[in-house]
Write a protein that holds these residues in place. Structure first.
Motif, mmCIF file in Angstrom:
data_model
loop_
_atom_site.group_PDB
_atom_site.id
_atom_site.type_symbol
_atom_site.label_atom_id
_atom_site.label_comp_id
_atom_site.label_asym_id
_atom_site.label_seq_id
_atom_site.Cartn_x
_atom_site.Cartn_y
_atom_site.Cartn_z
ATOM 1 N N LEU A 102 153.932 68.393 95.094
ATOM 2 C CA LEU A 102 153.046 67.998 93.960
ATOM 3 C C LEU A 102 153.899 67.756 93.024
ATOM 4 N N MET A 103 155.030 68.116 92.490
ATOM 5 C CA MET A 103 155.651 67.816 91.486
ATOM 6 C C MET A 103 156.456 66.411 91.820
ATOM 7 N N LYS A 104 156.623 66.145 92.787
ATOM 8 C CA LYS A 104 157.385 64.866 93.278
ATOM 9 C C LYS A 104 156.410 63.859 93.272
ATOM 10 N N GLU A 105 155.064 64.048 93.655
ATOM 11 C CA GLU A 105 153.848 63.121 93.329
ATOM 12 C C GLU A 105 153.811 62.919 91.989
ATOM 13 N N GLY A 124 155.831 63.088 89.579
ATOM 14 C CA GLY A 124 156.872 61.984 89.174
ATOM 15 C C GLY A 124 156.671 60.332 89.680
ATOM 16 N N ILE A 125 156.214 60.232 90.852
ATOM 17 C CA ILE A 125 155.695 59.037 91.389
ATOM 18 C C ILE A 125 154.542 58.475 90.350
ATOM 19 N N TYR A 126 153.712 59.519 90.064
ATOM 20 C CA TYR A 126 152.560 58.950 89.313
ATOM 21 C C TYR A 126 152.887 58.536 87.798
ATOM 22 N N PRO A 174 147.480 62.584 96.271
ATOM 23 C CA PRO A 174 148.266 63.520 96.855
ATOM 24 C C PRO A 174 148.619 64.423 96.193
ATOM 25 N N MET A 175 148.484 64.522 94.614
ATOM 26 C CA MET A 175 148.643 65.667 93.774
ATOM 27 C C MET A 175 147.594 66.610 94.135
ATOM 28 N N LEU A 176 146.295 66.067 94.068
ATOM 29 C CA LEU A 176 145.101 67.021 93.990
ATOM 30 C C LEU A 176 145.306 67.537 95.782
ATOM 31 N N ASP A 177 145.612 66.811 96.569
ATOM 32 C CA ASP A 177 145.688 67.796 97.829
ATOM 33 C C ASP A 177 146.671 68.669 98.028
ATOM 34 N N HIS A 178 147.937 68.489 97.390
ATOM 35 C CA HIS A 178 148.769 69.617 97.295
ATOM 36 C C HIS A 178 148.467 70.839 96.481
ATOM 37 N N ALA A 179 147.723 70.677 95.335
ATOM 38 C CA ALA A 179 147.231 71.580 94.538
ATOM 39 C C ALA A 179 146.052 72.380 95.361
ATOM 40 N N ARG A 180 145.222 71.978 96.024
ATOM 41 C CA ARG A 180 144.339 72.668 96.962
ATOM 42 C C ARG A 180 144.900 73.449 97.976
ATOM 43 N N ASN A 181 145.910 72.684 98.508
ATOM 44 C CA ASN A 181 146.656 73.276 99.857
ATOM 45 C C ASN A 181 147.183 74.700 99.095
#
Length: 301
Positions: free
Chosen positions: A180-183, A185-187, A253-260
Motif C-alpha cells: 500500500l505504501m509503495k502504491e 508513492g507511485i500515486y 491498488p491502494m484500495l485493494d491493499h487496504a481492504r486486504n
C-alpha cells in the motif's frame, strides 16, 4: 577188602554245602535324594517368583495410586492458567496474545512406563475385587488417564494451530501494508506529473499523507503496530478517503491493499474468537477431570 576200599573212597569224596546268604540291601535314598533336591529347588524358585511378583504388583499399584494423587494440583493449576489467559485474551480494544501456560505434568507420560495389566492383579490381590470388578475399575483408571492425556495434546495442538494461523494473517497484513505504501508513492509521482509540482497540498493526496504521518510513520522503525488500532484508525478511514476518489483508477491498488488488510484483521479476530471457545472447552474438560479424579483414586486406596 573191596567193601573197605569202597568205604574209604566214599569218605574222601568232597561234600558240597550251599549256604543262602542274606540279600544285599538296596540304597533307595541315593536315587530319591536328587529328585527331592530338584523338587525342593523348583518349589523354592516358585515361591521366590511368587513373592517377587506379589511385591512387584503391590509396588506397581502403589505407584499408580501415587501418580494419580499428585494430578490434583496440576489440574487445578491448569484451570487457573486458562482463566487468566482468557481474561487477558478477551481484550477487545487492543490486540494482545498472552502466552498460555501448559502444565507439562498433564501430558501423563509417566503412566506410559507403568504396566496397565498389573492394575487388575493389584485390585484382585490387595483390594479384594472380583475379576470383573477389577477389569471395570482398571478400565476406568486407564480411561481417565487417556482423556487427560488427550486433553493435553489437544491443548498443544490448538495453541500451535492458532500461532501458525495468526502468523499467516499478520504476515499478510504487513505485506499488504508495505505494498500500500509503495502504491502511495507511485500515486504521488502520478499526481506530481499531472499537476507539475509537489502534490503535498493536493486534496487528493494530503488527507492520505496526514493519515499515514499520524498512524503509520511513528511505527516504521519497530513495526510495533496494534492491529486493532490500525483497522479502526487507519485502514477504515483510508478506505473512506479512497472511496471518494473511486473515479480515479490510480487509487485502486491502494484500495485493494487496504481492504486486504481489513480482511486479514477480521480473520485474526475470528481466530481469537475460536481460540476463546476452544479454551473454554478445555477448561470444562479439566474441570470434569478434577471432579472425576477422587473416584479414580478411591478405587486404588
Amino acid at each position: 577188602m573191596k567193601d573197605s576200599a569202597t568205604i574209604v573212597k566214599k569218605v574222601n569224596t568232597p561234600t558240597k554245602i550251599y549256604l543262602q546268604l542274606p540279600a544285599e540291601k538296596t540304597d533307595y535314598f541315593k536315587y530319591i535324594f536328587p529328585i527331592l533336591t530338584l523338587l525342593i529347588g523348583i518349589g523354592i524358585n516358585r515361591f521366590i517368583d511368587y513373592r517377587n511378583d506379589n511385591k512387584k504388583i503391590k509396588k506397581s499399584g502403589k505407584r499408580w495410586l501415587s501418580e494419580l494423587r499428585v494430578l490434583k494440583n496440576p489440574i487445578e493449576k491448569q484451570i487457573q492458567n486458562i482463566e487468566a489467559f482468557l481474561i487477558e485474551h478477551n481484550n477487545k480494544e487492543h490486540y494482545t496474545f498472552p502466552r498460555p501456560e501448559l502444565v507439562t505434568t498433564l501430558d501423563c507420560e509417566v503412566f506410559s512406563s507403568l504396566d496397565k495389566s498389573e492394575i487388575v492383579e493389584y485390585l484382585e490381590k490387595y483390594k479384594k475385587n472380583s475379576f470383573q470388578e477389577a477389569v471395570e475399575n482398571s478400565s476406568e483408571i486407564n480411561g481417565f488417564v487417556s482423556i487427560l492425556k488427550s486433553t493435553y495434546e489437544n491443548f498443544k495442538r490448538i495453541i500451535e494451530e492458532y500461532k501458525q494461523n495468526i502468523s499467516t494473517h499478520t504476515t499478510s497484513v504487513s505485506r499488504n501494508l508495505q505494498e500500500l505504501m509503495k502504491e502511495f508513492g507511485i500515486y504521488s509521482v502520478h499526481l506530481e506529473q499531472e499537476i507539475g509540482k509537489d502534490p503535498i497540498n493536493d486534496t487528493r493526496y494530503r488527507p492520505i499523507l496526514d493519515l499515514m504521518d499520524v498512524e503509520i510513520a511513528p511505527f516504521l522503525e519497530n513495526n510495533n503496530y496494534d492491529i486493532y488500532k490500525l483497522e479502526k484508525d487507519f485502514f477504515k478511514p483510508l478506505v473512506l478517503i479512497l472511496s471518494h476518489l473511486r473515479q480515479d483508477q490510480r487509487i485502486y491498488p491502494m484500495l485493494d491493499h487496504a481492504r486486504n488488510c481489513i480482511t486479514e484483521i477480521r480473520a485474526i479476530q475470528m481466530e481469537k474468537y475460536y481460540l476463546d471457545i476452544n479454551f473454554r472447552n478445555l477448561k470444562d474438560s479439566y474441570n470434569e477431570s478434577k471432579k472425576w479424579l477422587p473416584d479414580v483414586v478411591k478405587t486404588l486406596e
